[in-house]
Design an enzyme around this catalytic site. Structure first.
Site, mmCIF file in Angstrom:
data_model
loop_
_atom_site.group_PDB
_atom_site.id
_atom_site.type_symbol
_atom_site.label_atom_id
_atom_site.label_comp_id
_atom_site.label_asym_id
_atom_site.label_seq_id
_atom_site.Cartn_x
_atom_site.Cartn_y
_atom_site.Cartn_z
ATOM 1 N N HIS A 72 0.848 -1.197 0.000
ATOM 2 C CA HIS A 72 0.000 0.000 0.000
ATOM 3 C C HIS A 72 0.880 1.243 0.000
ATOM 4 C CE1 HIS A 72 -3.959 -1.870 1.720
ATOM 5 N NE2 HIS A 72 -3.573 -2.425 0.588
ATOM 6 N N TYR A 201 -8.894 5.184 8.055
ATOM 7 C CA TYR A 201 -8.983 5.534 9.476
ATOM 8 C C TYR A 201 -10.047 6.628 9.584
ATOM 9 C CZ TYR A 201 -4.624 3.021 10.474
ATOM 10 O OH TYR A 201 -3.657 2.045 10.626
ATOM 11 N N PRO A 292 -3.239 -0.305 19.064
ATOM 12 C CA PRO A 292 -2.984 -0.681 17.666
ATOM 13 C C PRO A 292 -3.210 0.415 16.629
ATOM 14 C CG PRO A 292 -5.003 -1.699 18.466
ATOM 15 C CD PRO A 292 -4.380 -1.018 19.636
ATOM 16 N N LYS A 296 1.847 -0.388 15.097
ATOM 17 C CA LYS A 296 3.269 -0.445 15.463
ATOM 18 C C LYS A 296 3.702 -1.698 16.226
ATOM 19 C CE LYS A 296 4.917 2.985 13.544
ATOM 20 N NZ LYS A 296 4.973 2.317 12.276
ATOM 21 N N TYR A 382 4.390 6.391 10.488
ATOM 22 C CA TYR A 382 3.584 5.208 10.147
ATOM 23 C C TYR A 382 4.410 4.239 9.297
ATOM 24 C CZ TYR A 382 -0.708 2.592 9.080
ATOM 25 O OH TYR A 382 -1.677 1.618 8.976
HETATM 26 P P1 RFL Z 1 3.267 -12.087 21.566
HETATM 27 O O1 RFL Z 1 2.757 -12.201 20.164
HETATM 28 O O2 RFL Z 1 2.307 -11.774 22.639
HETATM 29 O O3 RFL Z 1 4.029 -13.439 21.874
HETATM 30 C C1 RFL Z 1 4.422 -13.773 23.182
HETATM 31 C C2 RFL Z 1 4.463 -15.273 23.272
HETATM 32 O O4 RFL Z 1 4.841 -15.640 24.597
HETATM 33 C C3 RFL Z 1 3.986 -16.684 25.025
HETATM 34 N N1 RFL Z 1 3.943 -16.731 26.492
HETATM 35 C C4 RFL Z 1 4.650 -17.602 27.214
HETATM 36 N N2 RFL Z 1 5.552 -18.544 26.856
HETATM 37 C C5 RFL Z 1 6.077 -19.294 27.839
HETATM 38 N N3 RFL Z 1 5.741 -19.143 29.147
HETATM 39 C C6 RFL Z 1 4.845 -18.232 29.550
HETATM 40 N N4 RFL Z 1 4.500 -18.127 30.830
HETATM 41 C C7 RFL Z 1 4.274 -17.401 28.562
HETATM 42 N N5 RFL Z 1 3.363 -16.396 28.591
HETATM 43 C C8 RFL Z 1 3.182 -16.002 27.330
HETATM 44 C C9 RFL Z 1 2.645 -16.364 24.399
HETATM 45 O O5 RFL Z 1 1.804 -17.504 24.326
HETATM 46 C C10 RFL Z 1 3.080 -15.881 23.036
HETATM 47 O O6 RFL Z 1 3.167 -16.923 22.078
HETATM 48 O O7 RFL Z 1 4.446 -10.995 21.662
HETATM 49 P P2 RFL Z 1 5.591 -10.617 20.614
HETATM 50 O O8 RFL Z 1 6.204 -11.862 20.034
HETATM 51 O O9 RFL Z 1 6.416 -9.632 21.308
HETATM 52 O O10 RFL Z 1 4.825 -9.935 19.379
HETATM 53 C C11 RFL Z 1 4.184 -8.714 19.538
HETATM 54 C C12 RFL Z 1 2.877 -8.683 18.725
HETATM 55 O O11 RFL Z 1 2.189 -9.894 18.861
HETATM 56 C C13 RFL Z 1 1.992 -7.540 19.195
HETATM 57 O O12 RFL Z 1 2.733 -6.346 19.372
HETATM 58 C C14 RFL Z 1 0.858 -7.218 18.260
HETATM 59 O O13 RFL Z 1 0.123 -8.321 17.840
HETATM 60 C C15 RFL Z 1 -0.072 -6.239 18.996
HETATM 61 N N6 RFL Z 1 -1.404 -6.272 18.452
HETATM 62 C C16 RFL Z 1 -1.641 -5.587 17.329
HETATM 63 N N7 RFL Z 1 -0.650 -4.819 16.815
HETATM 64 C C17 RFL Z 1 -0.857 -4.143 15.692
HETATM 65 O O14 RFL Z 1 0.069 -3.464 15.225
HETATM 66 N N8 RFL Z 1 -2.099 -4.214 15.051
HETATM 67 C C18 RFL Z 1 -3.108 -4.997 15.534
HETATM 68 O O15 RFL Z 1 -4.167 -5.076 14.936
HETATM 69 C C19 RFL Z 1 -2.912 -5.709 16.712
HETATM 70 N N9 RFL Z 1 -3.892 -6.481 17.222
HETATM 71 C C20 RFL Z 1 -2.417 -7.055 19.037
HETATM 72 C C21 RFL Z 1 -3.655 -7.166 18.381
HETATM 73 C C22 RFL Z 1 -2.224 -7.727 20.256
HETATM 74 C C23 RFL Z 1 -3.241 -8.478 20.838
HETATM 75 N N10 RFL Z 1 -3.025 -9.060 22.137
HETATM 76 C C24 RFL Z 1 -1.678 -9.290 22.627
HETATM 77 C C25 RFL Z 1 -4.015 -9.157 23.116
HETATM 78 C C26 RFL Z 1 -4.652 -7.964 18.915
HETATM 79 C C27 RFL Z 1 -4.456 -8.630 20.140
HETATM 80 C C28 RFL Z 1 -5.571 -9.507 20.643
HETATM 81 C C1 PHB Z 2 -5.164 -4.740 11.119
HETATM 82 O O1 PHB Z 2 -5.298 -4.969 9.897
HETATM 83 O O2 PHB Z 2 -5.400 -5.601 11.967
HETATM 84 C C2 PHB Z 2 -4.735 -3.387 11.551
HETATM 85 C C3 PHB Z 2 -4.314 -2.474 10.615
HETATM 86 C C4 PHB Z 2 -3.922 -1.208 11.027
HETATM 87 C C5 PHB Z 2 -3.972 -0.889 12.370
HETATM 88 C C6 PHB Z 2 -4.396 -1.808 13.302
HETATM 89 C C7 PHB Z 2 -4.774 -3.070 12.904
HETATM 90 O O3 PHB Z 2 -3.621 0.365 12.759
#
Ligand code: RFL
Ligand code: PHB
Length: 393
Positions: A72, A201, A292, A296, A382
């Site tokens: 994009h 957005y 989110p 980032k 961004y």
């Molecule tokens: P993760 O992905 O949370 O991975 C951490 C891993 O550690 C495991 N863990 C354990 N392992 C061993 N022993 C324990 N006691 C443990 N406790 C936990 C977990 O099972 C997991 O596999 O962190 P990591 O790798 O740092 O990655 C970061 C990203 O995942 C995170 O920043 C993003 O996904 C945040 N986030 C979003 N970011 C965006 O930019 N756009 C989004 O749309 C977006 N949606 C989200 C999200 C985070 C969410 N969470 C954490 C609730 C949606 C959700 C639901």
């Molecule tokens: C997503 O596609 O899940 C998404 C994209 C942009 C954002 C947050 C989530 O700022």
């Protein structure tokens, strides 16, 4: 069991670190609380910065991304009656990519299997010990119910917000900053072709809405809701009706489809320091969470891990501790920049406060689309800062 690096958590941060260390010839063991199937099916982030895409390609993980990812040029900003495109390529010289975290995780898990290195899934009672010494270790109960101890030279805490690694940093030296926002996102996945070529957005008096996507046939949408929102109150019709209202624009129509997933996500900012204690290093969500709105979270985890992979390689292969000593400060610079940007996008786009706040938000949005310097500031943040040097450099 002995290994060079024990990695707690097999989310994107832990898996990518394992892969980058492997590229430098450093073996590691992954210890993950959930099953591999659970990790591979979590639906989370969707946008990759171009620096993240470059790193994944250089790490040999770009094949499916190049095939299925969608590049994009920018995003749309909208408020009632107006929709404006911000072109990041013109403004900041960089694009972004739509490629779900689920897909990044699957690619990383496949690479880990090809590397034939150890990974313990379904581990319980995971604890980090002796981080302050030259011989740290991680103990846990494996899926067969047997007690395990991994003795390592380095422990990487990549275990997300709820993981145990940060507890190994004594309370007395820990500093934590946190902000809980007075709203949440209701997120859905739907089998429908996106109604827009790029993300929208949208600021709206009823609350923020985001039109995202996962592919040419799957849409991802978010609605601002209350933090304690009961998802049972949200029928599919109510969701589509609210999305159509918040994205309404003359001459444009939102297509609808079958909703395949629905959840409510809390919104918080969180930073904990130090990100290093002796031989324990924290990376990704274990050390920081962003709301989110700036897309980032995943990109920040990738940047931490690039930096950390290089610091660990220098320490273990060349006995050079400079990058390891600088890790916390270098990583935190980017963490705070992304924390500010995510907070700023969040507070500008979500309905909160009173009508005075709403007018300030609208004034800021108009400024971004009217002023090239304001637009460039958003675009550069961004589209992302350069990713730090890793073991691939
Ligand atoms: P993760 O992905 O949370 O991975 C951490 C891993 O550690 C495991 N863990 C354990 N392992 C061993 N022993 C324990 N006691 C443990 N406790 C936990 C977990 O099972 C997991 O596999 O962190 P990591 O790798 O740092 O990655 C970061 C990203 O995942 C995170 O920043 C993003 O996904 C945040 N986030 C979003 N970011 C965006 O930019 N756009 C989004 O749309 C977006 N949606 C989200 C999200 C985070 C969410 N969470 C954490 C609730 C949606 C959700 C639901
Ligand atoms: C997503 O596609 O899940 C998404 C994209 C942009 C954002 C947050 C989530 O700022």
């Amino acid at each position: 069991m002995r290994c060079r690096v024990a990695i707690v958590g097999a989310g994107p941060a832990g898996l990518l670190l394992a892969h980058l260390l492997d590229a430098a010839g450093i073996e590691s063991v992954l210890i993950e609380r959930q099953s591999a199937e659970h990790v591979a099916s979590r639906i989370r982030a969707g946008i990759l910065e171009s620096g993240t895409v470059d790193l994944l390609r250089r790490a040999g993980l770009g094949d499916r991304l190049d095939e299925e990812g969608m590049e994009h040029r920018g995003i749309y900003l909208q408020w009632p009656g107006e929709r404006h495109h911000l072109d990041f390529v013109n403004l900041a010289g960089r694009s972004v990519w739509v490629y779900g975290q689920t897909e990044v995780t699957k690619d990383l898990m496949a690479a880990r299997r090809r590397a034939e290195q150890a990974a313990y899934y379904n581990a319980s009672d995971v604890e980090v010990h002796d981080a302050d010494t030259e011989r740290p270790s991680v103990t846990f109960i494996d899926e067969a119910g047997d007690a395990q101890r991994i003795k390592a030279e380095i422990v990487a805490g990549c275990d997300g917000y709820h993981g145990p690694s940060k507890q190994a940093v004594p309370q007395a030296v820990r500093h934590t900053w946190e902000r809980n926002y007075p709203f949440a996102w209701l997120g859905i996945l739907a089998d429908v072709a996106p109604s827009s070529n790029e993300l929208i957005y949208a600021w709206h008096p009823d609350g923020f809405a985001l039109h995202s996507m996962r592919s040419h046939s799957v849409g991802r949408f978010y609605l601002q809701v209350a933090p304690d929102e009961d998802i049972a109150e949200w029928s599919d019709d109510r969701i589509w009706h609210n999305l159509a209202t918040r994205f309404a624009l003359d001459g444009w129509k939102l297509d609808t489809g079958t909703i395949t997933e629905k959840s409510v996500l809390p919104m918080r900012s969180f930073v904990t320091t130090p990100m290093r204690r002796g031989r324990l290093f924290l990376a990704g969500d274990a050390a920081h969470i962003v709301p989110p709105t700036g897309a980032k979270g995943l990109n920040l985890a990738v940047a931490d891990v690039a930096l950390l992979s290089r610091a660990i390689a220098d320490l273990l292969l060349r006995k050079d501790s400079r990058a390891a000593d600088a890790y916390c400060e270098t990583a935190l610079n980017r963490v705070w920049r992304c924390t500010h940007f995510s907070w700023w996008m969040t507070t500008m786009l979500h309905r909160h406060g009173d009508d005075f706040d709403a007018e300030l938000q609208l004034s800021q949005l108009r400024r971004i689309v009217d002023s090239p310097s304001a637009a460039t500031e958003l675009a550069q943040n961004y589209a992302g800062l350069p990713i730090p040097l890793s073991t691939l450099d």
